[in-house]
Design a protein around this motif. Sequence first.
Motif, PDB file in Angstrom:
ATOM      1  N   TRP A  89      61.675 -29.625  -8.376  1.00  0.00           N
ATOM      2  CA  TRP A  89      62.286 -30.883  -8.822  1.00  0.00           C
ATOM      3  C   TRP A  89      61.634 -31.371 -10.112  1.00  0.00           C
ATOM      4  CZ3 TRP A  89      60.003 -35.719  -9.469  1.00  0.00           C
ATOM      5  CH2 TRP A  89      60.883 -36.791  -9.669  1.00  0.00           C
ATOM      6  N   LEU A  90      60.303 -31.245 -10.180  1.00  0.00           N
ATOM      7  CA  LEU A  90      59.568 -31.804 -11.307  1.00  0.00           C
ATOM      8  C   LEU A  90      59.849 -31.065 -12.603  1.00  0.00           C
ATOM      9  CD1 LEU A  90      57.441 -34.064 -11.768  1.00  0.00           C
ATOM     10  CD2 LEU A  90      55.669 -32.320 -11.465  1.00  0.00           C
ATOM     11  N   VAL A  91      60.009 -29.739 -12.510  1.00  0.00           N
ATOM     12  CA  VAL A  91      60.155 -28.944 -13.726  1.00  0.00           C
ATOM     13  C   VAL A  91      61.450 -29.270 -14.468  1.00  0.00           C
ATOM     14  CG1 VAL A  91      61.381 -26.946 -12.754  1.00  0.00           C
ATOM     15  CG2 VAL A  91      59.732 -26.597 -14.585  1.00  0.00           C
ATOM     16  N   ASP A  92      62.475 -29.716 -13.751  1.00  0.00           N
ATOM     17  CA  ASP A  92      63.735 -30.098 -14.398  1.00  0.00           C
ATOM     18  C   ASP A  92      63.761 -31.563 -14.805  1.00  0.00           C
ATOM     19  OD1 ASP A  92      64.993 -27.645 -14.387  1.00  0.00           O
ATOM     20  OD2 ASP A  92      65.848 -27.907 -12.393  1.00  0.00           O
ATOM     21  N   ARG A  93      62.959 -32.390 -14.172  1.00  0.00           N
ATOM     22  CA  ARG A  93      62.967 -33.828 -14.484  1.00  0.00           C
ATOM     23  C   ARG A  93      61.948 -34.192 -15.559  1.00  0.00           C
ATOM     24  NH1 ARG A  93      66.402 -32.546 -11.534  1.00  0.00           N
ATOM     25  NH2 ARG A  93      67.557 -33.800 -10.011  1.00  0.00           N
ATOM     26  N   PRO A 200      67.409 -31.292 -19.444  1.00  0.00           N
ATOM     27  CA  PRO A 200      67.218 -31.362 -18.004  1.00  0.00           C
ATOM     28  C   PRO A 200      68.162 -32.328 -17.320  1.00  0.00           C
ATOM     29  CG  PRO A 200      65.099 -31.296 -19.112  1.00  0.00           C
ATOM     30  CD  PRO A 200      66.142 -31.427 -20.176  1.00  0.00           C
ATOM     31  N   SER A 201      68.501 -33.443 -17.984  1.00  0.00           N
ATOM     32  CA  SER A 201      69.382 -34.413 -17.351  1.00  0.00           C
ATOM     33  C   SER A 201      70.796 -33.879 -17.188  1.00  0.00           C
ATOM     34  CB  SER A 201      69.413 -35.697 -18.187  1.00  0.00           C
ATOM     35  OG  SER A 201      69.878 -35.415 -19.495  1.00  0.00           O
ATOM     36  N   GLU A 202      71.149 -32.823 -18.001  1.00  0.00           N
ATOM     37  CA  GLU A 202      72.477 -32.243 -17.899  1.00  0.00           C
ATOM     38  C   GLU A 202      72.534 -31.079 -16.919  1.00  0.00           C
ATOM     39  OE1 GLU A 202      73.632 -33.061 -22.561  1.00  0.00           O
ATOM     40  OE2 GLU A 202      72.819 -31.153 -21.933  1.00  0.00           O
ATOM     41  N   GLN A 203      71.350 -30.655 -16.424  1.00  0.00           N
ATOM     42  CA  GLN A 203      71.315 -29.548 -15.504  1.00  0.00           C
ATOM     43  C   GLN A 203      71.466 -30.060 -14.087  1.00  0.00           C
ATOM     44  OE1 GLN A 203      67.773 -27.348 -16.161  1.00  0.00           O
ATOM     45  NE2 GLN A 203      68.153 -27.038 -18.325  1.00  0.00           N
ATOM     46  N   GLY A 204      71.908 -29.174 -13.197  1.00  0.00           N
ATOM     47  CA  GLY A 204      72.031 -29.568 -11.815  1.00  0.00           C
ATOM     48  C   GLY A 204      72.300 -28.372 -10.934  1.00  0.00           C
ATOM     49  N   PHE A 205      72.082 -28.555  -9.652  1.00  0.00           N
ATOM     50  CA  PHE A 205      72.310 -27.490  -8.690  1.00  0.00           C
ATOM     51  C   PHE A 205      73.208 -28.019  -7.589  1.00  0.00           C
ATOM     52  CE2 PHE A 205      71.353 -25.235  -4.783  1.00  0.00           C
ATOM     53  CZ  PHE A 205      71.460 -23.910  -5.193  1.00  0.00           C
ATOM     54  N   HIS A 206      74.242 -27.259  -7.271  1.00  0.00           N
ATOM     55  CA  HIS A 206      75.144 -27.614  -6.191  1.00  0.00           C
ATOM     56  C   HIS A 206      75.303 -26.392  -5.300  1.00  0.00           C
ATOM     57  CE1 HIS A 206      76.124 -31.196  -8.526  1.00  0.00           C
ATOM     58  NE2 HIS A 206      76.322 -30.405  -9.569  1.00  0.00           N
ATOM     59  N   LEU A 207      75.524 -26.623  -4.003  1.00  0.00           N
ATOM     60  CA  LEU A 207      75.656 -25.518  -3.058  1.00  0.00           C
ATOM     61  C   LEU A 207      76.816 -24.603  -3.433  1.00  0.00           C
ATOM     62  CD1 LEU A 207      74.971 -27.264   0.375  1.00  0.00           C
ATOM     63  CD2 LEU A 207      73.462 -25.744  -0.917  1.00  0.00           C
ATOM     64  N   ALA A 208      77.831 -25.154  -4.079  1.00  0.00           N
ATOM     65  CA  ALA A 208      78.977 -24.337  -4.472  1.00  0.00           C
ATOM     66  C   ALA A 208      78.572 -23.230  -5.441  1.00  0.00           C
ATOM     67  CB  ALA A 208      80.055 -25.221  -5.101  1.00  0.00           C
ATOM     68  N   LEU A 209      77.472 -23.451  -6.186  1.00  0.00           N
ATOM     69  CA  LEU A 209      77.019 -22.447  -7.148  1.00  0.00           C
ATOM     70  C   LEU A 209      76.565 -21.159  -6.460  1.00  0.00           C
ATOM     71  CD1 LEU A 209      74.970 -24.670  -9.630  1.00  0.00           C
ATOM     72  CD2 LEU A 209      77.241 -23.704  -9.969  1.00  0.00           C
ATOM     73  N   LEU A 210      76.179 -21.253  -5.165  1.00  0.00           N
ATOM     74  CA  LEU A 210      75.695 -20.074  -4.449  1.00  0.00           C
ATOM     75  C   LEU A 210      76.776 -19.019  -4.267  1.00  0.00           C
ATOM     76  CD1 LEU A 210      73.413 -21.699  -1.734  1.00  0.00           C
ATOM     77  CD2 LEU A 210      72.713 -20.431  -3.766  1.00  0.00           C
TER      78      LEU A 210
END
Length: 439
Positions: A89-93, A200-210
């Motif tokens: 979490w920290l590395v992206d924030r 980083p604020s434009e990046q994100g992870f969603h379960l659908a990406l799996l």
Amino acid sequence: MTPEDPEETQPLLEPPGGSAPRGRRVFLAAFAATLGPLSFGFALGYSSPAIPSLQRAAPPAPRLDDEAASWFGAVVTLGAAAGGVLGGWLVDRAGRKLSLLLCSVPFVTSFAVITAAQDVWMLLGGRLLTGLACGVASLVAPVYISEIAYPAVRGLLGSCVQLMVVIGILLAYLAALRTAGPQRGAPCRREERDPDGQSPSEQGFHLALLWQPGIYKPFVIGVSLMAFQQLSGVNAIMFYAETIFEEAKFKDSSLASIIVGVIQVLFTAVAALIMDRAGRRLLLALSGMVMVFSMSAFGAYFKLTQGIPGNSSHVALLAPISTEPVDASVGLAWLAVGSMCLFIAGFAVGWGPIPWLLMSEIFPLHVKGVATGVCVLANWLMAFLVTKEFSSLMEILRPYGAFWLASAFCIISVLFTLFCVPETKGKTLEQITAHFEGR
């Protein structure tokens, strides 16, 4: 200086192309990043000499019984598992650089708590904080180095993470030997941008990406590599090292621990030097085959010595060692010493540094924080399970069965490497992502 200023980021993202200052900046930045793993290694190595000392401590100092000693060694892995999640979490924030700097806070706090400990709970709390810092450092340092290094030296610099870890372990052993003597006893945050232009604020992870091949394929590979690294039995070997050296009539098992540390450092350095020439897959496969052979021989040692009267090899890992030498088992103990040293050398060349290096290479930038966090979590949870339950496994399967089981996992790891792990040598991070996406 603005975030887009090329003078701030571009020298670290491109090959030097004959420009010595650019190359020097990459190596200097990588060295600074590996100071966290150096502290990480010292924290891991610290528990080995500290536990016997704390078990003999006299009041008012806190004293560890057998159960508390087991938790003192294992609780750091739980903290590291939490640190892996926090680091993801920290590395992206907060960005890579600030995350590395923030690692120093729990490192300093943890040793301060351990130093001032008045009871066992303070000791365990300090170790938990140590693990938290180790988890963050073990994630952020490889990610940062993989992103600043150009392909020709990414293997070398990425392997330096594990090299600094084993150097830290060796320093802890040396400090313990020196202490024991002849007895044994926050910067301003700025917005960072990745090479693809995303912040980083434009990046994100969603379960659908799996469901995307470019995500789930490296995800499965990363988690599997971390699991196989721990299932190889490396922690069991390290914990049993002192027993084996004593049965082989080494007069000073603290010195024997230093020998183990030196082997780790030397062969990890060898891996770093040849990583970008030999490639990741070849070193993983060779390393796995060496571990299969050495772990099988280690199990054979236990099988051959189980019937020798007075031999301590078939008892639990933390059981007391007989002070009376058993001549019948001394020769066989040298088989164990050789097997153990061969295993450590084989592990250091491949399965020690490469899973961490590959973890930092195979994930797309927009999911790297979360994905590497899950990999680190898997690694430390497996480390906790192996560390805490290996003694029970030895009682159920007998020691030779437990080590032969680890040998079987090493065989599976070799097959997994040959059929599932791609070669990343000489490729840019964008090319690696394109490989998984089938482009």
